[in-house]
Design an enzyme around this catalytic site. Structure first.
Site, PDB file in Angstrom:
ATOM      1  N   GLU C  29      39.867  39.098  50.831  1.00 11.59           N
ATOM      2  CA  GLU C  29      40.130  39.467  49.441  1.00 11.59           C
ATOM      3  C   GLU C  29      39.464  38.470  48.505  1.00 11.59           C
ATOM      4  OE1 GLU C  29      44.408  39.540  49.574  1.00 11.59           O
ATOM      5  OE2 GLU C  29      44.332  40.991  51.211  1.00 11.59           O
ATOM      6  N   SER C  59      44.802  44.402  52.051  1.00 10.61           N
ATOM      7  CA  SER C  59      45.150  45.142  53.271  1.00 10.61           C
ATOM      8  C   SER C  59      44.952  44.195  54.446  1.00 10.61           C
ATOM      9  CB  SER C  59      44.207  46.352  53.442  1.00 10.61           C
ATOM     10  OG  SER C  59      44.200  47.207  52.329  1.00 10.61           O
ATOM     11  N   GLU C  60      45.897  43.294  54.614  1.00 10.41           N
ATOM     12  CA  GLU C  60      45.711  42.284  55.655  1.00 10.41           C
ATOM     13  C   GLU C  60      45.619  42.895  57.057  1.00 10.41           C
ATOM     14  OE1 GLU C  60      47.358  41.730  52.940  1.00 10.41           O
ATOM     15  OE2 GLU C  60      46.558  39.836  52.208  1.00 10.41           O
ATOM     16  N   PHE C  83      46.331  33.230  51.889  1.00 10.37           N
ATOM     17  CA  PHE C  83      47.352  32.215  52.164  1.00 10.37           C
ATOM     18  C   PHE C  83      47.904  32.512  53.558  1.00 10.37           C
ATOM     19  CE2 PHE C  83      48.434  30.166  48.016  1.00 10.37           C
ATOM     20  CZ  PHE C  83      47.632  30.922  47.181  1.00 10.37           C
ATOM     21  N   ASP C  85      50.743  32.215  54.675  1.00 12.88           N
ATOM     22  CA  ASP C  85      52.033  32.907  54.616  1.00 12.88           C
ATOM     23  C   ASP C  85      51.830  34.418  54.823  1.00 12.88           C
ATOM     24  OD1 ASP C  85      53.763  30.674  52.698  1.00 12.88           O
ATOM     25  OD2 ASP C  85      51.593  30.705  52.530  1.00 12.88           O
ATOM     26  N   HIS C 129      54.087  30.903  49.363  1.00 14.21           N
ATOM     27  CA  HIS C 129      52.676  30.529  49.298  1.00 14.21           C
ATOM     28  C   HIS C 129      52.458  29.082  49.718  1.00 14.21           C
ATOM     29  CE1 HIS C 129      52.317  34.194  46.942  1.00 14.21           C
ATOM     30  NE2 HIS C 129      51.026  34.066  46.902  1.00 14.21           N
TER      31      HIS C 129
HETATM   32  C1  TPP Z   1      49.930  40.420  51.153  1.00 10.54           C
HETATM   33  C2  TPP Z   1      49.273  39.642  50.076  1.00 10.54           C
HETATM   34  N1  TPP Z   1      47.939  39.566  50.068  1.00 10.54           N
HETATM   35  C3  TPP Z   1      47.302  38.874  49.117  1.00 10.54           C
HETATM   36  C4  TPP Z   1      48.010  38.230  48.141  1.00 10.54           C
HETATM   37  C5  TPP Z   1      47.291  37.410  47.099  1.00 10.54           C
HETATM   38  N2  TPP Z   1      47.367  38.087  45.829  1.00 10.54           N
HETATM   39  C6  TPP Z   1      48.304  37.765  44.931  1.00 10.54           C
HETATM   40  S1  TPP Z   1      48.237  38.731  43.607  1.00 10.54           S
HETATM   41  C7  TPP Z   1      46.943  39.597  44.231  1.00 10.54           C
HETATM   42  C8  TPP Z   1      46.361  40.708  43.445  1.00 10.54           C
HETATM   43  C9  TPP Z   1      47.354  41.791  43.265  1.00 10.54           C
HETATM   44  O1  TPP Z   1      46.790  42.786  42.503  1.00 10.54           O
HETATM   45  P1  TPP Z   1      47.680  43.904  41.845  1.00 10.54           P
HETATM   46  O2  TPP Z   1      48.561  44.527  42.854  1.00 10.54           O
HETATM   47  O3  TPP Z   1      46.765  44.797  41.099  1.00 10.54           O
HETATM   48  O4  TPP Z   1      48.640  43.133  40.831  1.00 10.54           O
HETATM   49  P2  TPP Z   1      48.275  42.316  39.514  1.00 10.54           P
HETATM   50  O5  TPP Z   1      48.151  40.892  39.923  1.00 10.54           O
HETATM   51  O6  TPP Z   1      47.033  42.877  38.947  1.00 10.54           O
HETATM   52  O7  TPP Z   1      49.461  42.497  38.626  1.00 10.54           O
HETATM   53  C10 TPP Z   1      46.579  39.122  45.457  1.00 10.54           C
HETATM   54  C11 TPP Z   1      45.465  39.650  46.256  1.00 10.54           C
HETATM   55  C12 TPP Z   1      49.412  38.314  48.205  1.00 10.54           C
HETATM   56  N3  TPP Z   1      50.182  37.680  47.329  1.00 10.54           N
HETATM   57  N4  TPP Z   1      50.008  39.037  49.169  1.00 10.54           N
END
Ligand code: TPP
Ligand code: TPP
Ligand code: MG
Ligand code: MG
Lengths: 325, 321, 325, 321
Positions: C29, C59-60, C83, C85, C129
């Site tokens: 990502e 999509s881990e 991360f 986690d 995290h």
């Molecule tokens: C399972 C997981 N993968 C990756 C992350 C890292 N991460 C935190 S916020 C984010 C983006 C999320 O995007 P969205 O769902 O559009 O929410 P927004 O931040 O735009 O409100 C990512 C990839 C995470 N917290 N959890």
């Protein structure tokens, strides 16, 4: 008193708690109409109806999430994950959500829920349906972990788990499902975090759990017969909370401690127990602390290979005899 | 009602701006994810909720927490790691929780709270309380497995839960369109769960409010779940560390021109609300924010004993005897 | 020689391997256009293009599955999980699929892949995290586990991981990202499974990993200065394979061993190390084996609480001084 | 080609029946999941595959493994835990793998192999080999998170992968309709990934073949993934322990009447294939099965040293020096 299988004890334990408390509900794949793939929930749908006993889609994240959301809002859900290996697909819910949320929220909410699963080997199911994951869950702060070794304990510890205000992972040793044992009539309850001495002994203590308990007992008999070694067998019954006092007490009395773990070697619960003994019980040590585990490999499927991989009565006894020689 | 919606949005905006200032001053130590620009979604939904309804939010949950009634001072104090924080500093900005206000938690692993919200809704259904759970999540979240499992379960069990995708067009730095097989990550998938396709202008607070009202009444009366996609935009970066420079200048400007606050202010004025009322709301929010900031800044360092507190319901964290 | 941050060393290590072998690809990502949320992949898209450096959806499971499928069919993928986690959401892929498939297939296929992740605490990110999950992966047979503590090791061990024919979990201590260190020019390679003595000492050995290595070193200096204790510091660098020989050798030379673990207490890697020592190094023991760990709780977010929860230089030194008193 | 399809189905049927007998005789010790009744899917797809294409199957993968060319004896020996098994007894019935035949594994945790298949397809795409990956899974699998993630990724990256849902109407014991928000667990979700809705009669081997041909050509020529739902039915229970009695008698009878083998046999006869040819095929399959059984039964117990072999690519399982 009745003779009951470990398998039937699960259903009886669940029924006991479902009768006692309206808030207790059960969900999982094939748990309702089919009575569970291991028949551990047979009869519950008939008695308690589809509101409280529910089949789910194959969606472990949804199962665990549903249990969590329900627990924080007034229910006392029991979620079945069919095989504990499938904790993998719901691991975020278990290890990051269920385990951490109360703490992160500064105690604002409670998660009185139980996750039950058939755990461990012995059925020739191969590497993705046989793993003992007791140490996976033990490693996660915020989860309690229980592994009964007898039908009576299944009922008593399940009752304790359901009544506990915190998330409890209840691992059923699937190799023990067909095993029978004495079970008293009437309500059975028990407490988490109390180990039980299954066999008293003076020369050493064998600390065991779940499927390994009967093997440890058989090994102790063999050691007594063949080697003149009088081994105590301590059934931990729960990993969190851990009855450290019982462990250290047995070590102090015997001077030698062995763990028998079904899990693959690295970072097993036995390592934790040994590390406690090596620090707090150091002055009691009359010899090395020795762990007997499955080798650090996935479990092979063929019966001959699986049997040779899991700690056997002979391997337990031989290891101990050699080490105490 | 109208003025109330405005008041909430103004409070959110003021708090988020303050959170940003506090970060620049080095007082917000961890990360934080602001929802500046997305206030209309939080305000519109909160306005239709009963006090005993459940909110589940993400790490981008400050505004949702405030909207449910949690005190601003406790929120800011939590961001600053103070003992008077909403969770005494133990959770931090990504995990705001205030169960007494129906705020059942902010979840920082993408997707996790969708099934949890389903569980709360299931519990409400079983207990027969007519409570509704609402679950806010981002566009990027519609691509993770938990989304799929939760939506299917909610639909099969006809749960009283409202799923709200705040489509702010980006996951962290990656445009959502680059990684999604359909144009609308949530709405274009509603049919996969037998649900109606619902899209709303997430910067139009009244449109959000109307949409929320419909979904909540449906859920409350046993009509089952809804999946709503609200189009919106965050004015800033993904998190405190991110200047958001990956976004085309023109896009940012277009969306800033659609800022929900001035838009709604103008609408209220046009509808005859007088300037003093609105200015009064703005002044009150500014005062509230100043006071909250002071209370938060004056808050104590958390006691160290908190580290081993409240893992278990007995208040402790013992794993052994 | 250049001074490089741990963060920049990741990008340099990746670039080194991407240049060397066409089969190496990177997904995750925000790894491409954005250069990674920790900027550990900055510049790679520009040099290697979108075929080899690819952004994924959130999509881990898909990320890890894609890496696995690609590895078994001729590529050498590096997958970033932002991360560690988040291993939770892909745990089935890691623990049940990537780890077990080669074994179950009787060796018919290989999985030369690397899963990189920012691991551990220190950034006030809160419990979801910040967790050190080194022991989660160490507990799974079939995964190799590497945790570098210096910029140079980041490059060398990353090269070793990418070139390794088996799945390697590469945990980057995110608390070390801004730390600088000497890095030689030119290609850097290294070997998995070799611990390094970071400070020689005679009185005891402190076994440490990742973020805990600089703290162990500082504690050793404090012990020398304040307590006249000459502590060796052994940086494990990889948990699987584990350099047991180095551990036992240090124990034999010093008679006292301490582990410093970032992970919460139960079933940490230190328990495994201690259990090995308590068996195989028993005769070398001059005193208890002692583990210094984060308490068995999720990591709190507030800076003051996080600092107090993680093993600090003072806690390490005090514990050792007291135990050696 | 036609007769070839029939031959494959007959071989699969014979092998699965034998596996069942061997289980009754106590020689198959673990579990096993037969696909009796579902042969047309396996046969139809295998027939369009190039030798270097990739197959990913579930625990219900015996027929798919046979169809790719793995020797029947090695399959049966694996089920019996013998040293001459396909994986020397280490995997068991749920994990049949034969990479030399493009059989990249059978996966026993629902959903896991969907993203893995996407990965193999991605690799083929990157290497420019025009290989295609096919991934078989059940109706119940369409409700798990990995399904969603894999389909989205495959669509976004336009991967050469063909996802085939063998809808046999049940997960283990639970009817799929009870736990799924849409009527067709896979096809009704194709649109959620921007894919065409494709349903095929999974008991009509020629229909399957045609459908497979289209999907494979599309994948091979860069047209991206397909999601196909094939309607079918397993004649027996979910696994060896299950008599399948939860299924309505009438439903079972209706499906037995649609058994793909007699149906296709009749069609071939009607098309002018002579009886001897078909009988010859059946006899050959029976002989092959007998011989395979004998070879499997004669196989050795696996060496115990295998336990610590082949965890790593160096052939061993050492975690320490
Ligand atoms: C399972 C997981 N993968 C990756 C992350 C890292 N991460 C935190 S916020 C984010 C983006 C999320 O995007 P969205 O769902 O559009 O929410 P927004 O931040 O735009 O409100 C990512 C990839 C995470 N917290 N959890
Ligand atoms: C993640 C996971 N959950 C549950 C199971 C147990 N299980 C094995 S097969 C099965 C049913 C699968 O149904 P379906 O996808 O329709 O495939 P079929 O068996 O009908 O071919 C279940 C629930 C599993 N193997 N993996
Ligand atoms: Mg977004
Ligand atoms: Mg099915």
């Amino acid at each position: 008193m009745a003779q009951l299988t470990y398998r039937d004890a699960v259903a009886r334990g669940l029924a006991q708690e479902l009768r006692r408390d309206e808030r207790v509900v059960l969900i999982g794949e094939d748990v309702a109409a089919a009575g569970g793939v291991f028949k551990t929930t047979a009869g519950l749908l008939d008695e308690f109806g589809p509101r409280r006993i529910r089949d789910t889609p194959i969606s472990e994240q949804a199962i665990l999430g549903a249990a969590m959301g329900a627990a924080m809002t007034g229910l006392r859900p029991v979620a079945e994950i069919m095989f504990s290996d499938f904790f993998g697909v719901g691991w975020d819910l278990l290890a990051n959500q269920i385990a951490k949320t109360r703490y992160m929220a500064g105690g604002q909410l409670s998660l009185p829920l139980v996750v039950r699963a058939a755990n461990g080997g012995g059925l020739r199911f191969g590497a993705q349906h046989s793993q003992d994951v007791a140490n996976w869950v033990m490693a996660v702060p915020g989860l309690k972990v229980v592994v009964p070794s007898t039908p009576r304990d299944v009922i008593g510890l399940l009752a304790a788990a359901v009544r506990d205000p915190d998330p409890v992972i209840f691992l059923e040793a699937k190799g023990l499902y067909p095993v029978r044992g004495e079970v008293p009539d009437g309500e059975i309850t028990d407490t988490l975090g109390s180990a039980v001495v299954r066999r008293a002994g003076q020369d050493c203590v064998i600390v065991a759990l779940g499927l390994m308990v009967p093997r440890a007992l058989a090994a102790a008999e063999r050691l007594a017969r063949d080697n003149g070694i009088d081994a105590e067998v301590l059934d931990l019954r729960s990993l969190v909370p851990l009855d450290v006092r019982a462990v250290l007490d047995a070590l102090e009395r015997t001077g030698r401690l062995f763990t028998v773990e079904e899990n693959p070697r690295l970072c097993g619960w036995g390592a934790e127990v040994v590390s406690i003994c090596a620090e707090e019980g150091f002055t009691s040590l009359d010899g090395p602390l020795v762990r007997i585990t499955t080798p650090h490999v996935p479990l092979p499927a063929a019966d001959s290979l699986e049997d040779a991989a899991l700690p056997s009565v002979d391997r337990i006894a031989d290891t101990i005899a050699k080490s105490m020689d | 009602m109208d003025v109330e919606l405005y008041r909430q949005m103004v409070r959110m905006r003021a708090m988020e701006k303050r959170a940003y200032d506090l970060f620049l001053r080095g007082l917000v130590k961890g990360t934080s994810h602001l929802s500046t620009g997305q206030e209309a979604v939080a305000a519109g939904f909160a306005a239709v909720m009963r006090p005993d309804d459940y909110t589940f939010a993400t790490y981008r949950g400050h505004a949702h927490t405030l909207a449910r009634g949690a005190p601003m001072a406790a929120i800011l104090a939590e961001l600053m790691g103070r003992g008077n924080g909403l969770m005494s500093g133990k959770g931090g900005s990504m995990h705001l929780t205030s169960t007494e206000h129906g705020m059942m938690g902010s979840y920082a692993i993408v997707g996790a709270h969708l099934p949890i919200a389903a569980g709360a809704a299931w519990s409400a259904q079983l207990r027969g309380t007519e409570q509704v759970a609402v679950c806010f999540f981002g566009d990027g979240t519609a691509n993770i497995g938990a989304f799929h499992e939760a939506l299917n379960l909610a639909a099969v069990w006809q749960l009283p839960v409202v799923y709200v995708c705040e489509n702010n067009q980006y996951m962290e730095y990656t445009p959502i369109a680059d990684v999604t097989a359909v144009e609308r990550p949530a709405a274009d998938r509603a049919a996969a769960y037998g649900l109606e396709r619902i899209v709303v202008d997430g910067n139009d607070v009244e449109a959000v409010y109307e949409t929320a009202l419909t979904a909540f009444s449906k859920a409350r009366t046993g009509g089952g779940p809804s999946l709503i996609e609200a189009d919106t935009y965050r004015h800033g970066g993904h998190s405190r560390a991110d200047p958001g420079t990956y976004r085309p200048q023109q896009e940012v400007e277009d969306w800033l021109a659609r800022d929900p606050l001035p838009a709604y202010r103008a609408k209220l004025l046009a509808a005859g609300i007088d300037e003093e009322t609105l200015a009064g709301i703005e002044d009150a929010a500014a005062r509230e924010t100043d006071e909250a900031t002071k209370a938060a800044e004056d808050g104590p360092v958390p006691e160290l004993a908190l580290i081993e507190r409240d893992l278990w319901a007995d208040g402790g964290a013992a794993w052994r005897n």
